[in-house]
Design a protein around this motif. Structure first.
Motif, PDB file in Angstrom:
ATOM      1  N   GLN A  79      54.697  14.864  55.474  1.00 31.30           N
ATOM      2  CA  GLN A  79      55.278  16.195  55.538  1.00 31.30           C
ATOM      3  C   GLN A  79      56.490  16.247  56.444  1.00 31.30           C
ATOM      4  O   GLN A  79      57.424  17.014  56.215  1.00 31.30           O
ATOM      5  N   ARG A  82      59.235  14.827  54.311  1.00 33.66           N
ATOM      6  CA  ARG A  82      59.477  15.733  53.185  1.00 33.66           C
ATOM      7  C   ARG A  82      60.295  16.940  53.639  1.00 33.66           C
ATOM      8  O   ARG A  82      61.147  17.455  52.936  1.00 33.66           O
ATOM      9  N   LYS A  85      64.106  17.076  53.341  1.00 33.62           N
ATOM     10  CA  LYS A  85      64.761  17.301  52.064  1.00 33.62           C
ATOM     11  C   LYS A  85      65.247  18.745  51.987  1.00 33.62           C
ATOM     12  O   LYS A  85      64.844  19.608  52.766  1.00 33.62           O
ATOM     13  N   GLY A  88      62.945  21.833  52.138  1.00 32.54           N
ATOM     14  CA  GLY A  88      62.162  22.002  53.356  1.00 32.54           C
ATOM     15  C   GLY A  88      62.990  22.241  54.598  1.00 32.54           C
ATOM     16  O   GLY A  88      62.444  22.539  55.666  1.00 32.54           O
ATOM     17  N   ALA A 321      55.431  14.261  41.259  1.00 35.45           N
ATOM     18  CA  ALA A 321      55.625  14.620  42.665  1.00 35.45           C
ATOM     19  C   ALA A 321      56.686  15.710  42.755  1.00 35.45           C
ATOM     20  O   ALA A 321      57.671  15.706  42.013  1.00 35.45           O
ATOM     21  N   ASN A 322      56.468  16.654  43.662  1.00 32.26           N
ATOM     22  CA  ASN A 322      57.384  17.773  43.867  1.00 32.26           C
ATOM     23  C   ASN A 322      57.528  18.633  42.611  1.00 32.26           C
ATOM     24  O   ASN A 322      58.603  19.152  42.320  1.00 32.26           O
ATOM     25  N   ARG A 344      47.054  18.915  52.126  1.00 37.09           N
ATOM     26  CA  ARG A 344      48.358  18.444  52.583  1.00 37.09           C
ATOM     27  C   ARG A 344      48.307  18.313  54.093  1.00 37.09           C
ATOM     28  O   ARG A 344      48.084  19.300  54.790  1.00 37.09           O
ATOM     29  N   VAL A 356      53.771  24.107  44.639  1.00 39.58           N
ATOM     30  CA  VAL A 356      54.493  22.845  44.445  1.00 39.58           C
ATOM     31  C   VAL A 356      53.682  21.720  45.071  1.00 39.58           C
ATOM     32  O   VAL A 356      53.325  21.766  46.246  1.00 39.58           O
ATOM     33  N   ASP A 358      53.445  18.134  46.495  1.00 41.35           N
ATOM     34  CA  ASP A 358      54.351  17.164  47.102  1.00 41.35           C
ATOM     35  C   ASP A 358      53.810  15.747  46.993  1.00 41.35           C
ATOM     36  O   ASP A 358      52.599  15.539  46.870  1.00 41.35           O
ATOM     37  N   SER A 359      54.708  14.799  47.082  1.00 40.11           N
ATOM     38  CA  SER A 359      54.296  13.402  47.181  1.00 40.11           C
ATOM     39  C   SER A 359      53.485  13.230  48.458  1.00 40.11           C
ATOM     40  O   SER A 359      53.882  13.674  49.530  1.00 40.11           O
ATOM     41  N   ASP A 361      50.413  14.525  48.755  1.00 41.14           N
ATOM     42  CA  ASP A 361      49.308  15.484  48.674  1.00 41.14           C
ATOM     43  C   ASP A 361      48.107  14.827  47.999  1.00 41.14           C
ATOM     44  O   ASP A 361      48.269  13.941  47.153  1.00 41.14           O
TER      45      ASP A 361
END
Length: 565
Positions: A79, A82, A85, A88, A321-322, A344, A356, A358-359, A361
């Motif tokens: 996280q 992530r 990005k 986020g 993912a995402n 998560r 959503v 996420d990669s 999760d």
């Protein structure tokens, strides 16, 4: 009694385990809603045991602390990166500003009161409920060019200041965010309505129906007798499931009984007729009430006696993912498969259509074994429960992090470094992120993470308490009752600042504003209080990214506060 004292002095490891046992026991005791908590209880028991003048070797404390920090970094690593990005970044920016506020406000209060570096570090650790600051500040003070006596005085006062300020740091955070927070965001009823509106937008409209478990909506399997005239001369399984989808419900026919014969293999073209019994699977909010349309629910042990698999899968394959959960659910391989839970960074987040994924999760899939395993292989890595921890991964991670953290640069004669503890935290972040990208190695089961987190931290805290025991009472007299008042300010002001930033600068949705503020301060207890107050689990959507950033920065502030003072 003399024999017991002599035994504990000769075998200090027994004193540590005595402290751990008593601390965990006391920490679980509640008087109404009040509890000291595990960490504070362990510290206070350690102080009591420390009155026996027990000496503990320094490496014991460091080993457990490094394990704890690596585990923290590993847990939040996916996280943390992530959040860097584009989508986020607002939450990362918010968390950084709020963490800076925590540091600056604590520093200013410490300067006003004339505290030394140890008192300031203890204030930061307790008021912001970030126990790891004790160890990081300890390492930093040991690296300063001051006398051994000065170092010991500062290090011994840290747990005193921590103990005085931690209780309000925990309870006060929950109160500020669950009581004052909604009022600052427009009023409790307005925030509740906004949360329900967000739930509806994210794909649920059943949250207000009675009897639902808001924090976790499990998948169920229920049997019904077909009585509705809609079936006429017969409808296929495909037609029935398509009808459910048109009504916004994902329900699947898993099994049926026709003419007293149970049919296990259900094909799309299988005909369903009045008088047949069918087993439907799906999330609870979809399955409840179908007896009003299909027919009467039946309790048939023979019909419902079949194996169902619950399989955790870590999402890491790029196509999924995402992406929104709605997109994943529509994939052909998800037929007959329901998502029971999404975790998560160890936090449960809402299972909504617009959530959503996420990669990194972890999704808990439920359904028939063949269907669930097919879906899991398509989505990512099947993270089957295991007791094995990749200790090569853990050992190398802490070693590399510790070596990097030990490197120091000298500015004005003052050595500045992350310290081995800060290095272990950063290594945990990187290794945790690598694990989310390449999940075939580096596995640390959730139960092992719990041990590394809780036992690692509390073993460290036990040693801190025992070592500080002889000087604790004198230190308490030095800091005085005024420290408790300063702790209230150091806890409350950053939280109020965070709520103002969330509403007026970042313009977050009220649910996200509350979740982001709790996350940046890493106060999970407050998140639970918020969700209970607003009657919604949506605040957790803003918790995970800010929690990852807050956990990292607030621990590093243990170095910074010492250098600032």
């Amino acid at each position: 009694m003399e024999w017991v004292i002599h035994l504990l002095r000769q075998h200090s490891e027994l004193a540590i385990f005595l402290t751990i046992a008593a601390g965990f026991w006391i920490g679980k005791i509640k008087v109404g809603q009040f509890s000291l908590g595990i960490v504070t209880s362990v510290l206070l028991v350690g102080v009591l045991v420390g009155q026996l003048n027990i000496t503990i070797e320094e490496p014991v404390k460091s080993v457990f602390f490094l394990l704890f920090l690596f585990a923290i970094g590993y847990k939040v690593g996916p996280q943390f990166f992530r959040g860097l990005k584009k989508d986020g970044l607002p939450q990362v920016g918010f968390a950084v500003l709020m963490c800076v506020g925590c540091l600056v406000i604590t520093w200013i209060l410490a300067l006003i009161m004339g505290y030394n570096a140890g008192e300031a570090a203890g204030l930061l650790a307790g008021a912001q409920t970030i126990s790891a600051v004790i160890g990081v500040a300890d390492d930093t003070i040991n690296g300063l060019n001051i006398s051994t006596e000065q170092k010991n005085n500062m290090i011994n006062i840290i747990p005193v200041a921590y103990a005085v300020t931690y209780i309000y740091g925990t309870a006060g955070s929950a109160w500020v965010l669950s009581s004052l927070g909604p009022k600052m965001l427009g009023g409790l009823e307005k925030v509740k309505a906004a949360c329900k509106e967000l739930e509806a937008k994210m794909g649920t409209s059943e949250a207000d129906e009675p009897g639902f478990e808001h924090a976790r909506r499990p998948v169920v399997f229920r049997a019904y007798t077909i009585e509705n005239d809609w079936f006429g001369n017969g409808k296929t399984v495909e037609q029935l499931e398509s009808y459910f989808i048109s009504q916004g419900k994902r329900l699947f026919v898993e099994r049926m009984r026709h003419n007293h014969t149970i049919i296990n293999e259900i094909l799309p073209g299988q005909l369903l007729q009045k008088g047949d019994e069918v087993v439907l699977s799906g999330r609870r909010e979809f399955a409840i009430g179908e007896e009003d349309w299909i027919g009467e629910e039946v309790i048939d042990p023979q019909l419902l006696d079949f194996p169902v698999e619950v399989l955790p899968v870590m999402i890491h394959k790029k196509p999924y993912a995402n992406r929104k959960l709605e997109f994943i659910r529509k994939q052909p391989f998800m037929h007959g498969v329901s998502v029971r839970r999404i975790k998560r960074a160890g936090i449960d987040i809402p299972v909504f259509a617009q959530t959503v994924v996420d990669s990194g999760d972890t999704l808990e899939l439920v359904g028939l074994k063949k269907e669930v395993e097919t879906a899991a292989k398509q989505l990512g890595y099947i993270d089957r429960p295991t007791n094995a921890t990749d200790m090569v991964f853990v050992g190398i991670g802490i070693l590399i992090g510790g070596v990097i953290g030990a490197l120091a640069i000298h500015i004005g004669g003052v050595p500045i470094s992350l310290s081995t503890s800060g290095g272990a935290l950063i290594a945990g972040l990187v290794f945790g992120w690598l694990r989310s990208k390449h999940p075939t190695f580096g596995q640390i089961p959730e139960s092992s993470l719990w041990v590394l987190n809780n036992v690692g931290l509390n073993m460290f805290i036990a040693v801190v308490g025992i070592s500080a025991g002889p000087s604790f009472i004198q230190g308490l007299k030095e800091v005085g009752p005024m420290l408790f008042i300063i702790g209230i300010l150091a806890t409350s002001l950053p939280l109020l600042l965070g709520l103002i930033l969330a509403r007026y600068v970042f313009h977050f949705h009220p649910a996200l504003a509350l979740g982001c503020t709790a996350g940046a301060r890493t106060t999970t207890a407050a998140l639970g209080a918020i969700q209970e107050a607003v009657d919604s689990e949506t605040p957790s959507l803003g918790y995970t990214v800010t929690y990852a950033v807050g956990n990292t920065l607030l621990i590093i502030w243990g170095v910074v506060i010492v250098l600032l003072m």
